[in-house]
Design an enzyme around this catalytic site. Structure first.
Site, PDB file in Angstrom:
ATOM      1  N   ASP A   1      44.130  41.008  48.383  1.00 51.91           N
ATOM      2  CA  ASP A   1      44.248  40.731  46.958  1.00 51.91           C
ATOM      3  C   ASP A   1      43.226  41.420  46.613  1.00 51.91           C
ATOM      4  O   ASP A   1      42.802  40.753  45.955  1.00 51.91           O
ATOM      5  CB  ASP A   1      44.097  39.147  47.321  1.00 51.91           C
ATOM      6  CG  ASP A   1      45.051  38.388  46.024  1.00 51.91           C
ATOM      7  OD1 ASP A   1      45.520  39.759  45.260  1.00 51.91           O
ATOM      8  OD2 ASP A   1      44.846  37.731  45.803  1.00 51.91           O
TER       9      ASP A   1
ATOM     10  N   GLY B   1      45.339  27.572  43.716  1.00 51.58           N
ATOM     11  CA  GLY B   1      46.431  27.153  44.440  1.00 51.58           C
ATOM     12  C   GLY B   1      45.723  26.542  45.687  1.00 51.58           C
ATOM     13  O   GLY B   1      46.226  25.194  46.052  1.00 51.58           O
ATOM     14  N   PHE B   2      44.944  26.883  46.334  1.00 52.04           N
ATOM     15  CA  PHE B   2      44.075  26.125  47.792  1.00 52.04           C
ATOM     16  C   PHE B   2      43.173  25.168  47.091  1.00 52.04           C
ATOM     17  O   PHE B   2      42.932  24.561  47.771  1.00 52.04           O
ATOM     18  CB  PHE B   2      43.965  27.370  48.353  1.00 52.04           C
ATOM     19  CG  PHE B   2      44.614  28.206  48.325  1.00 52.04           C
ATOM     20  CD1 PHE B   2      45.781  28.327  49.155  1.00 52.04           C
ATOM     21  CD2 PHE B   2      43.870  29.731  48.919  1.00 52.04           C
ATOM     22  CE1 PHE B   2      46.654  29.024  49.230  1.00 52.04           C
ATOM     23  CE2 PHE B   2      44.805  30.629  48.937  1.00 52.04           C
ATOM     24  CZ  PHE B   2      46.202  30.519  49.402  1.00 52.04           C
TER      25      PHE B   2
ATOM     26  N   GLY C   1      36.551  26.784  38.501  1.00 47.53           N
ATOM     27  CA  GLY C   1      37.713  27.325  38.312  1.00 47.53           C
ATOM     28  C   GLY C   1      39.042  26.584  39.056  1.00 47.53           C
ATOM     29  O   GLY C   1      38.500  25.573  39.992  1.00 47.53           O
TER      30      GLY C   1
END
Ligand SMILES: *[C@@H]1O[C@H](CO)[C@@H](O)[C@H](O)[C@H]1NC(C)=O
Ligand SMILES: *[C@@H]1O[C@H](CO)[C@@H](O)[C@H](O)[C@H]1NC(C)=O
Ligand SMILES: *[C@@H]1O[C@H](CO)[C@@H](O)[C@H](O)[C@H]1NC(C)=O
Ligand SMILES: *[C@@H]1O[C@H](CO)[C@@H](O)[C@H](O)[C@H]1NC(C)=O
Ligand SMILES: *[C@@H]1O[C@H](CO)[C@@H](O)[C@H](O)[C@H]1NC(C)=O
Ligand SMILES: *[C@@H]1O[C@H](CO)[C@@H](O)[C@H](O)[C@H]1NC(C)=O
Ligand SMILES: *[C@@H]1O[C@H](CO)[C@@H](O)[C@H](O)[C@H]1NC(C)=O
Ligand SMILES: *[C@@H]1O[C@H](CO)[C@@H](O)[C@H](O)[C@H]1NC(C)=O
Ligand SMILES: *[C@@H]1O[C@H](CO)[C@@H](O)[C@H](O)[C@H]1NC(C)=O
Ligand SMILES: *[C@@H]1O[C@H](CO)[C@@H](O)[C@H](O)[C@H]1NC(C)=O
Ligand SMILES: *[C@@H]1O[C@H](CO)[C@@H](O)[C@H](O)[C@H]1NC(C)=O
Length: 641
Positions: free
Chosen positions: A439, A324-325, A321
């Site tokens: 989160d 963003g990081f 996958g």
């Protein structure tokens, strides 16, 4: 490893290392050494035996010497005011003994120690009464930062408190030796409890010298450790300690609040013999924790080559996958263990912060409902996190797929809800740390080969101090739909914000519907919690249940779970149950459930069918409009699994 170029997480470990070998004793490495059987050694041992009684005989403050030139040993022993003769004697004895042991052949050494009050012991080859001695010195600081958004206000209170304490301290220049130059003060600081400060100078120095000594300590602290939550500066002529809680001696009440982010050691100015440690604590617990962190950290470092080999050099075919990081790769270690490797993007500054956070947080956690961190690697530009590989992807992959959803019967969903509950419960209260995940969502719940849930992604997690309950942030990160109103609108988060996200998860798991699919349901502005609330008001909760759940005999249990979900998403965070209460309610069907109050982000029926044209009712948080218009938005992107 060069300290200057070390990456901060490694610096953190280096500091921990030095903290273990460095204790609060300060041996002056510049003043000279003596041989173990020399007359100096004998004289020092002789003083050690009598110093404590001499100090108590002289009302808590004694300066004396022993031996003949050139082997004279000069010594001071002093207790803070309030120490009775017995306690003072004990403190001096302990302190002296520990100095002799830690500084076996240095002629000069000193330390301030004491749990209920403070005492000072100082040995020297040179006479020093009446002389201001600034070095050697030592700084200990609390590694936890003051929240950035509070820093300005905090600083002004801190500065004022330091100067006020110093001023009133130098006025105490006529009283008895022990209470001379001794002061403690308190000031309330917005967002925290009181700041407590304690300052003391040895009574032999002038008030100007005393002030100078303390000013240097205050300045040193401000320059090098600005923004930390507490600190201690030790010098031969003066002592400074401040904390966000009350204390009396040096090492009493000292707890090691877990580092929410590893401290970056600032290099001491050249030639200053400061030893900088992040060790605000002595005491068994602290060292146990330290050893634990160290042991974990040591054992989990991977060589970059090992990971390159495991992931076939991060080949595209191994990619699981993209977030963003950075990217997530599947890999296999030499011994056959499958791993998931999170590779942080080299350019992302933000990613580095999350990286440190994740290593520090996750390395300490061990629970079967949390994804296990096997290790990390930091070499050159590469920042890698190595996790156990969880084979069955994430919950959203099953839950929101019309075909795969069929595999999830009630027993399985029930098991998943139970596992998530235990995982969060561990984070909130059982792990010795209080961790807010921030989160929680279906894509962060991974499923192992037996479909047991494992909570992943701690990049945004926050560690709270044990007595801290709420924090504010100006940087709201998370995923809309799972975030409670107080967080979205005020940036306020607590264990109750995780409870809200958990409530949304329960409702999703039971309905098999993403909240966003309610976007325009029945032509009304809608979301999952609003939909469930309407069903509740209509006494038709059973309509929520995913039709693929066919176990009729479990109907009541499913309804009870929905009811619990509604309790979790209540608008007022104080009304939401804690995870331990939720665990009880889920497992004990005889507990009567409260009637839920309306959820956060409840959309009232309006005449319009266009969601974006919907007017907010007066008093409703304005953020509702964007919570609704943003579909599927993770504000801070998190790597999908
Ligand atoms: C210091 O004196 C105490 C009390 O006599 C004694 O127990 C201790 O062993 C001495 N320490 C050293 C290092 O000689
Ligand atoms: C302390 O007191 C004892 C007598 O108890 C004395 O012999 C000794 O010289 C004194 N001075 C020091 C530095 O210990
Ligand atoms: C001081 O003691 C340490 C350890 O006992 C020893 O390694 C060192 O060589 C000594 N230094 C001097 C100058 O005697
Ligand atoms: C004591 O403090 C006062 C006020 O700061 C000062 O004027 C005075 O000179 C000091 N006395 C001594 C002995 O230091
Ligand atoms: C957080 O902010 C709110 C106002 O938005 C304030 O009332 C509260 O005291 C703050 N809490 C903390 C812990 O800073
Ligand atoms: C802070 O100090 C004041 C006295 O200055 C005291 O009344 C108050 O209870 C303290 N607050 C806390 C949280 O300790
Ligand atoms: C991975 O790539 C680097 C250069 O990018 C190369 O030096 C290394 O040998 C490669 N390793 C493997 C296992 O393919
Ligand atoms: C394989 O190596 C990893 C990392 O060193 C270790 O955590 C794991 O337990 C090992 N597995 C086996 C089966 O030896
Ligand atoms: C979960 O993974 C295991 C092992 O990879 C596999 O046997 C099982 O079929 C998977 N379960 C589902 C529901 O896909
Ligand atoms: C609904 O839930 C999804 C995740 O399932 C989330 O990404 C989305 O932002 C949520 N939407 C709303 C409107 O709450
Ligand atoms: C509420 O109940 C009525 C009658 O039972 C039904 O017509 C209506 O669709 C229900 N509303 C919701 C939101 O389920």
């Amino acid at each position: 490893m060069a300290k200057k170029s070390c990456v901060s997480i490694l610096c953190f470990l280096i500091i921990i290392f030095s903290a273990i070998s460095v204790s609060a004793q300060t041996c002056d490495e510049t003043a000279g050494n003596f041989k173990p059987d020399s007359p100096y050694a004998m004289n020092r041992r002789l003083i050690n035996v009598t110093l404590a009684s001499n100090v108590t005989v002289h009302d808590g403050n004694f300066y004396g010497w022993m031996g003949l030139d050139p082997d004279i040993v000069y010594a001071v022993g002093m207790c803070s005011p309030g120490a009775g003769p017995e306690a003072c004697s004990q403190c001096i004895q302990d302190t002296s003994d520990s100095l002799l042991k830690s500084c076996p052949n240095q002629t000069d050494s000193f330390t301030w120690l004491g749990e209920e009050f403070l005492c000072l012991v100082h040995y020297s080859r040179k006479p020093f009464s009446g002389v201001l001695i600034l070095e050697p010195s030592k700084v200990l600081y609390n590694s936890v930062d003051i929240e950035k958004e509070n820093l300005k206000e905090f600083d002004s209170v801190w500065d004022e408190l330091m100067s006020r304490t110093m001023t009133s301290l130098v006025r105490n220049n006529l009283s008895t030796p022990t209470s001379k130059y001794y002061e403690n003060e308190i000031a309330p600081v917005p967002g925290y409890k009181n700041i407590s400060v304690l300052m003391q100078c040895t009574p032999d120095v002038s008030s100007e010298d005393c002030k100078l000594c303390l000013e240097k300590s205050v300045d040193y602290y401000k320059t090098l450790h600005h923004g930390k939550r507490g600190g201690i500066v030790l010098r031969p002529s003066c002592f400074l300690r401040w904390e966000l809680y009350t204390f009396s001696g040096v090492f009493d009440h000292i707890r090691m609040p877990p580092p929410s982010s590893p401290p970056l050691p600032s290099p001491p100015p050249s030639k200053t013999p400061f030893v900088v440690t992040n060790m605000p604590v002595k005491g068994k617990n602290f060292f146990t924790n330290l050893m634990l962190v160290l042991k974990i950290a040591e054992s989990v470092q991977f060589d970059l080559k090992t990971i390159e080999a495991a992931t076939s050099n991060f080949s595209a075919s191994n990619k699981l996958g993209q977030g963003g990081f950075g990217e997530v790769y599947k890999g296999m270690l030499m011994n056959g263990t499958e791993v998931a490797v999170k590779r942080l993007s080299k350019t992302s500054r933000q990613g580095e912060v999350e990286f440190k956070n994740e290593v520090v947080v996750v390395a300490k956690l061990q629970h079967r409902n949390l994804v296990k961190l096997l290790g990390f690697s930091l070499q050159g530009e590469e920042k890698l996190l190595v996790y156990e590989f969880i084979p069955n992807k994430s919950l959203d992959y099953f839950l929101f797929d019309p075909k795969k959803r069929i595999q999830l019967d009630w027993t399985m969903r029930c098991n998943i809800i139970g596992g998530i509950t235990r995982g969060i419960l561990y984070l909130h209260q059982d792990s010795r740390l209080k961790i807010i995940h921030r989160d929680l969502k279906a894509s962060n719940i991974l499923l192992d080969s037996d479909m047991n849930p494992k909570i992943a992604d701690f990049g945004m997690a926050k560690i709270f101090g044990m007595d801290q309950n709420v924090a504010n942030t100006s940087r709201v990160v998370g995923t809309f739909g799972y975030m409670p109103p107080e967080y979205v609108t005020h940036g306020q988060f607590s264990i109750k914000s995780d409870v809200y996200s958990f409530g949304v998860l329960i409702l999703e798991i039971i309905s098999g519907k993403k909240n966003s699919s309610f976007y325009q349901m029945e032509g009304l502005v809608n979301n999952l919690v609003t939909y469930v609330w309407r069903l509740w008001e209509n006494k038709s909760l059973h309509e929520l249940i995913d039709p693929v759940i066919r176990e009729e005999s479990k109907r009541d249990e499913v309804i009870r779970y929905i009811h619990i979900g509604l309790l979790c998403v209540q608008e007022n965070s104080a009304e939401r149950p804690t995870m331990s209460r939720i665990h009880q309610m889920l497992t004990t069907s005889s507990i009567t459930l409260d009637v839920p109050l309306p959820p956060g982000f409840l959309f009232r029926n309006g005449p319009q069918s266009n969601p974006l044209a919907q007017r907010l009712e007066p008093g409703e948080p304005t953020s509702m409009s964007f919570a609704c218009s943003l579909d599927e938005a993770t504000i801070t992107d998190v790597s999908p699994r």
